[in-house]
Design an enzyme around this catalytic site. Structure first.
Site, PDB file in Angstrom:
ATOM      1  N   ASP A  17       0.716  -1.175  -0.078  1.00  0.00           N
ATOM      2  CA  ASP A  17      -0.071   0.073  -0.032  1.00  0.00           C
ATOM      3  C   ASP A  17       0.968   1.003  -0.231  1.00  0.00           C
ATOM      4  O   ASP A  17       1.909   1.287   0.611  1.00  0.00           O
ATOM      5  CB  ASP A  17      -0.939  -0.121   1.383  1.00  0.00           C
ATOM      6  N   ARG A  50      -0.675   4.423   0.399  1.00  0.00           N
ATOM      7  CA  ARG A  50      -1.487   5.356   0.855  1.00  0.00           C
ATOM      8  C   ARG A  50      -1.022   6.444   1.569  1.00  0.00           C
ATOM      9  O   ARG A  50      -1.312   7.508   1.782  1.00  0.00           O
ATOM     10  CB  ARG A  50      -2.967   5.086   0.751  1.00  0.00           C
TER      11      ARG A  50
END
Lengths: 416, 416
Positions: free
Chosen positions: A329, A331
């Protein structure tokens, strides 16, 4: 296209120099706008610039195209008549608490007002936040009315299914010392890596250590508020909130491989219900497509998942992303709570999210969270079970059973 | 976050130098991948780079954050096992016709195959296009089934409402000489303006005239194909197509101030019907939020429209955008047809768009257009009449009445 109005070749400055006459200082986190100073990202008067980069995130590239094509004068300055916010947001104490807000400009919505003197003196100061009102009509909300889960009240939710919202668009404004601290690295390392790992974007990141603010060419975020925006800052008023990261494939097109749109529309239903109970609802939507890996990487991962030996099973869910992207990830929820602090949020009574990363970031930033609301079982598309089970096993909130290693092998999605 | 793995400070190169050993040449538009050469945007081996910028558009900034935070090794190379396209696209003659494609890499989906030798020799070549399959479930499609406008066939459209699609995500890859030609300016002006009007992004735009390819940090596009992708290139097979520009406020949240989502979902219904008739459907979705002005500018314009003297009337619709942004539109449909040429499209039988700019760009690039399909009246939200009437008067296609100056004054939207 018309002939561009670019004048005859001039001297090109590859990197600007410190001490431009007329650049106003920025004292990030100062309590008043006068002390803080405006963000000046104009490309018109170089000497006035006090940041790295320019406005509108990625869309600065399109603005440049417009100038190159002769469609836009490079001298154009925005006429801000009638553009000011429809609702006042703040100022709140969080705006000047050290380190609370490092990735947006809390004064960005009210530049016409708080920097009126500087605008009058010729500084080209642009809003980095815009606040407006809208009516939003979602088929899922209309269905909820038809099924009796929602009722129109003529105020929050109208007959016909339109929900009345206040919404704000927010551009990223990064105060580099604060961003570095969030990510646990030194400011000089952050600057160097941002420069090098983008293939050389903005050398001023490394040559202009006096400029502490960067307007990165990335997407920003949008907040949708159901009910009175002022209530967001009152911990006595019930707040229902979701922080959502963009997933175009599901949010717009309804792809069944994930739960993004169903969870988002469920959150909107929860927000409307909460506002109708006398509370307030909030959806914060961040432009971080495919875990901020972008959609090309996302689709590559889909293929790798569906084709791997043994099929698309939950136990291999994260592994496939790591093979392609190098991480699970990108983010980084570390910057996400800033928008909540801009809105003055102190307590979220109902957090419509199962993400442990979002929960940790929110509570870690000093905001209290009451209950967490998971996605209703019947909203999870069959093929999205793989993602849901993998995430539950990895720490996602669930009031139900956490799948064990054996169960993860059994949860299998469709083949291509 | 872990301590970043950035090594001790090294020499920082502010701008690279021509003639790196080992950089492979790019001969844009060459007929074979061997002659064309791969796009190498890696940040790992500088000497191998043959472009300006790097991969993933804006998301390169998040990748850099991941490295700064110590979450990603800067040496990571994508494991492309099982990621190759689910469907073959091309090669088509358009790929090497001079000037037909200048803003994407037609070989970008098949790098593992066509540049296998270069990959084996150690070049870090990444796909700029990914092709996969998906099931998409839209509430509007389910409603169309319930109302009898659509019928499940078990192939294109399943019982339960899922439509089966092939979809492709495409990153921008700009061949600067060709992009300049599209916009009617010189390559050197384009390079200079892209550099200067972004506040100094990528000095290599002006220092490295030997590098002709730029990977801009902007959003790309996604295509959704209903039916057999190979049929897109066969002008004998009926093609229903929409080229859509992102509007988060409507596409995701259903704002009633414009027709974006209703027109998009209508196009998907048309695409499904077309595919069921033995044709093929195509939706191309471009990340150009708010006419590529970005959402902050868009919301500022909304406020200016709603508050102006006389209210939000159609005759002032374009004027308000121009006051704030300096132009009516920054989307520039000039680059949009490239994706159609990548797909081999020669004829669009049913173009689900009323935009004259899109029509002109498509036909101007040599693609034949049969009929244009306007949005059904009953899908236009009341508040969106302002935009619709203003656009019709400005040249939008309509089989109905074009509003005159007096009518435009009468079409008025809601106040704030």
């Amino acid at each position: 296209m018309a002939t561009p109005e670019t004048p005859a070749p001039r001297h090109i400055r590859l990197t600007s120099h410190a001490g431009g006459h007329g650049a106003l200082p920025i004292q990030w986190g100062a309590a008043t706008p006068v002390e803080r100073g405006p963000i000046v990202g104009t490309t018109t008067k170089r000497a006035h610039r006090n940041v790295i980069g320019t406005h509108s995130g990625s869309y600065s590239v399109y603005r440049a195209l417009a100038v190159a094509a002769g469609a836009l004068s490079r001298e154009h300055r925005a006429d801000l008549t009638n553009t000011s916010p429809t609702d006042t947001i703040g100022p709140y104490p969080q705006w000047s608490e050290p380190g609370k807000i490092v990735s947006l400009d809390p004064w960005g919505a009210t530049v016409s007002e708080v920097f009126a003197a500087e605008l009058a003196a010729g500084y080209d100061i642009r809003p980095t936040i815009a606040v407006t009102k809208a009516h939003v009509i979602l088929p899922e909300v209309i269905e909820a009315i038809q099924k009796g889960r929602l009722k129109a009240d003529g105020n929050i939710l109208l007959e016909g299914g339109a929900a009345c919202v206040t919404k704000a668009a927010i551009e990223p404004v990064w105060w580099l010392p604060g961003v570095a601290k969030r990510f646990g690295c030194s400011e000089s390392d952050l600057r160097r890596v941002l420069f090098e790992e983008t293939g050389g974007m903005y050398p001023e990141l490394v040559t202009r250590s006096d400029l502490e603010v960067f307007l990165p060419p990335i997407g920003g975020q949008t907040v949708y508020i159901f009910g009175n925006p002022h209530d967001l800052a009152n911990p006595e008023v019930e707040l229902t909130a979701r922080v959502h990261d963009e997933c175009n494939g599901s949010d717009v097109f309804g792809s069944d491989i994930c739960t993004c749109r169903p969870y988002l529309t469920h959150a909107i239903e929860e927000c409307i219900q909460g506002a109708q109970r006398g509370g307030v609802g909030l959806v914060s939507y961040s432009r971080k497509e495919g875990r901020a890996l972008g959609e090309v990487t996302k689709f590559l991962v889909y293929n790798a998942r569906k084709r791997q030996v043994g099929g698309d099973t939950a136990d291999q869910y994260f592994a496939r992303t790591e093979c392609v992207a190098g991480v699970q990830d990108m983010r980084f929820q570390e910057l996400m709570p800033d928008v909540l602090h801009w809105l003055g949020v102190k307590k979220i009574h109902r957090l419509v999210s199962m993400s442990n990363m979002k929960y940790d970031a929110i509570t870690g930033s000093g905001i209290e969270v009451g209950v967490r609301v998971d996605i209703p079982e019947d909203l999870i598309p069959a093929d999205a079970r793989v993602e849901m089970d993998a995430k539950k096993a990895a720490g996602y909130f669930t009031p139900g059973v956490v799948p064990d290693a054996e169960a993860l092998k059994q949860t299998k999605g469709r083949t291509l």
